[in-house]
Enzyme design. Sequence first.
Site, PDB file in Angstrom:
ATOM      1  N   LYS A  96      -6.088   2.472   3.809  1.00 15.25           N
ATOM      2  CA  LYS A  96      -6.709   2.223   3.011  1.00 15.25           C
ATOM      3  C   LYS A  96      -8.022   3.542   2.679  1.00 15.25           C
ATOM      4  O   LYS A  96      -8.183   2.930   1.380  1.00 15.25           O
ATOM      5  CB  LYS A  96      -7.068   0.626   3.538  1.00 15.25           C
ATOM      6  CG  LYS A  96      -6.299  -0.112   3.653  1.00 15.25           C
ATOM      7  CD  LYS A  96      -6.741  -1.712   4.373  1.00 15.25           C
ATOM      8  CE  LYS A  96      -5.870  -2.113   4.283  1.00 15.25           C
ATOM      9  NZ  LYS A  96      -6.167  -4.179   5.292  1.00 15.25           N
TER      10      LYS A  96
ATOM     11  N   LYS B 182       1.022  -1.013   0.072  1.00 11.50           N
ATOM     12  CA  LYS B 182       0.182  -0.098   0.034  1.00 11.50           C
ATOM     13  C   LYS B 182       0.715   1.890   0.296  1.00 11.50           C
ATOM     14  O   LYS B 182       0.371   2.553  -0.001  1.00 11.50           O
ATOM     15  CB  LYS B 182      -0.926  -0.139   1.132  1.00 11.50           C
ATOM     16  CG  LYS B 182      -2.032  -0.774   1.167  1.00 11.50           C
ATOM     17  CD  LYS B 182      -3.095  -0.986   2.179  1.00 11.50           C
ATOM     18  CE  LYS B 182      -1.935  -2.059   3.665  1.00 11.50           C
ATOM     19  NZ  LYS B 182      -1.504  -3.275   3.245  1.00 11.50           N
TER      20      LYS B 182
END
Length: 814
Positions: A681, A578
């Site tokens: 996220k 990520k």
Amino acid sequence: MNVLKFGGTSVANAENITKVINILKSEAKDTQLLAVVSALGGITDVLLEAGELANAKDEAYLTTFDAIKARHLETVEALFPEHIKEDIISEVSAILERLKDILQGIYLINEFSFKTRDKVLSFGELLSSYIISEALKLHVKDAQLKDSRELIATDSYFTKANVKEELTNQNISSYFKSSKASVTVLPGFISRNEIGETTTLGRGGSDYTAAILASALNASQLEIWTDVSGMYTAHPKLVKQAFPIAQISYQEAMELSHFGAKVLYPPTIQPVLDKNIPILIKNTFFPEDKGTRIVPTVSEDNPIKGISHLEQIALLTLEGNGMVGVPGYSRRLFEALSLNGINVALITQASSEHSICVGILDSDVTKAVEALHLEFEYDIDKHKINPVQVEENLAIVALIGDQMKSHQGISGRMFSALGENNVNIRAIAQGASERNISAVIAKKDVSKALNILHNRFFEEQVKTLNLFIMGVGNVGHRLIEQIAKQQQHLMDTLLIDIKVIGLANSKQMYFNELGVDLSHWKKALKSGRPQTLQTWIENIDALNLRNSIFLDITANQSVAESYAEYLKRSIAVVACNKIACSSNYSNYKELKRLSKKYNAPFLFETNVGAGLPVINTLNNLVNSGDKVTSIKAVLSGSLNFIFNNFNDAISFHDVVKQAQAEGYTEPDPRIDLSGVDVARKILILLRESGLQMDIEDIENNMFLPQASMDAESVDAFYETLKTHNNHFNHLLAEATAKDCKLKYVAEFNNGSAKVGLQHIPKGHPLYNLEGKDNIVIFNSERYIDQPLLIKGAGAGAEVTASGLFGDIISLARS
């Protein structure tokens, strides 16, 4: 009557000559044969070397001669039985002594003219034809040897003599009218002028000899026996899926040969073309293979017969405003090149007459530039035209086929296929006959281009994906298992061929261009080379495979920072890491820009929700014109697992230990428990929604004590969980008192975002979220009263690997 020609590889040694004899024995049962043979493989070059050494007064010519002698005597030793071996050796030695005398003469008088060169080179065919004919007589009683020099008459243009057709045809017809031999062996390449001096027929001379004989005798067929099973749809060493062409026309064969199909040299087969005599290309080592039959015309469904290429090409461009509307520039350009013996492989001219571009061999560049600058010196000086521009390290790829002109869209399919795979085209040439469509590309892209075009025009539309996997831990291991299990299914049902070409962990890397054997990948990786990010990328770039995909299955920042290097090389990136998409906004946008510019997809579905289709669903909303107004989500499967299992009966320390043991947290659980992972996220979701935000814009209400975050090691971190046990019990007690559950929630509303623990009451969609599940609730301009909800397993190696696999399949379908 059939004429068979056997090249140097077919007669390279005793073993190969035995194969030739077996072929001749078999075919001689049905018809009379003429067998034209080349010198033993490589001998012509060695003979030339011996002559040049002798001419240079270098006594090493004797060592070279000894190697030639040894090679032929070894062949005799292996071919003949003892009772006749002595006679054969005696004759071969006598021929070799004549060669030695000539070489000594060259050494003494320092003369190696073209005439002498022909004399020296002729010994290759004279020796091989004698040895082969004598060996054949052991199996075919009425076999005989005939010296081609007694049949083929030429002028005195040594090294590339011109055949006197009428006299040659008379000689051949007269001799074979009375010959009763079932097989006649003749040396290829050599001939004789009007005063009896040995000449040679130049490059492809043995083919030429065979074609002359076939034409003069109106043979039923000319067979060329070599080391490949015919003419292939593409170079088989570069395109593994290439296959022999069953039947092809003369003109198509000529085009393919011009562009590098080495089994045929076009100028030498003209005599059989004039007589419409079929040519059959066969493999000496696999005589049962059908080979390629070359005939006057062919009618088949596929208008493309082959894809060929020519390397070592340079482009010369002559341009300038002074050329527009002024006649004569083209003539002067081509005349200057012609006078300097420079062959032009490709021509293209702008309709404005502003520029002319020609492709020539790299080796001719210096000579060509000098010739053109001399020819256009005045024009350049007066600024009518610019100095010649040169581009090197190029190659030509060409589609070949007689029937292309009657099929629409072929050139469009060719160029779009190359463009989709980022193969840059520097020049294009296509004649009105449309038998050949050529494109000039970078030499480094040849293999990729040939495979792309072969796939597009010859193969069932299988999409081959070449994977390079960085990170083979828990998730990587599961992904490899899933790929191995599904490979055949994907090929059978979706025509997707997935190959893992490269594997890497933090220390080593392993590559196999044909595909890693996934049943033994761990052993293969252990045998690999030391890995650095730079060497890893360089190896992927050097392979230059179509549909290359880099998979980042790490949590490494340096790896994430390297994505731009892949995208710039038109290599797709699939990431569960990520870091890149949650880095500063400018970097995120730059990766998106590079992905679009270089037609290299950048997919990261597993960044949010592991295997859940969260990002894909969000993209569909946005692309359809909807606008997200709020998001509420549980985005950490590990945190959800922890708070679902944390109760009065188990300590917070123990439940975190359990989550790590079951693979739901990172090796350092603080990455999950700090909330930073969840903040990343929600940030990614907001960016994919179209918002310009950075991680600092996400409010992070951390529940861990500062001492836990500051611990010097993972072990020390776990000790702080014990020390601060009351803190965690207090968090649980507060939620229980309100009849709520603790959930770590990411939330976006009214333009602001935050992450942190929340008390979730009964009846709320988040309340009954079990185990390691994730949930994302989207409200949008279309989903107002009833939100869009995505729910499912959001952690674990198996589902994360499944999400990565889903991105790979998406690329195959794009």
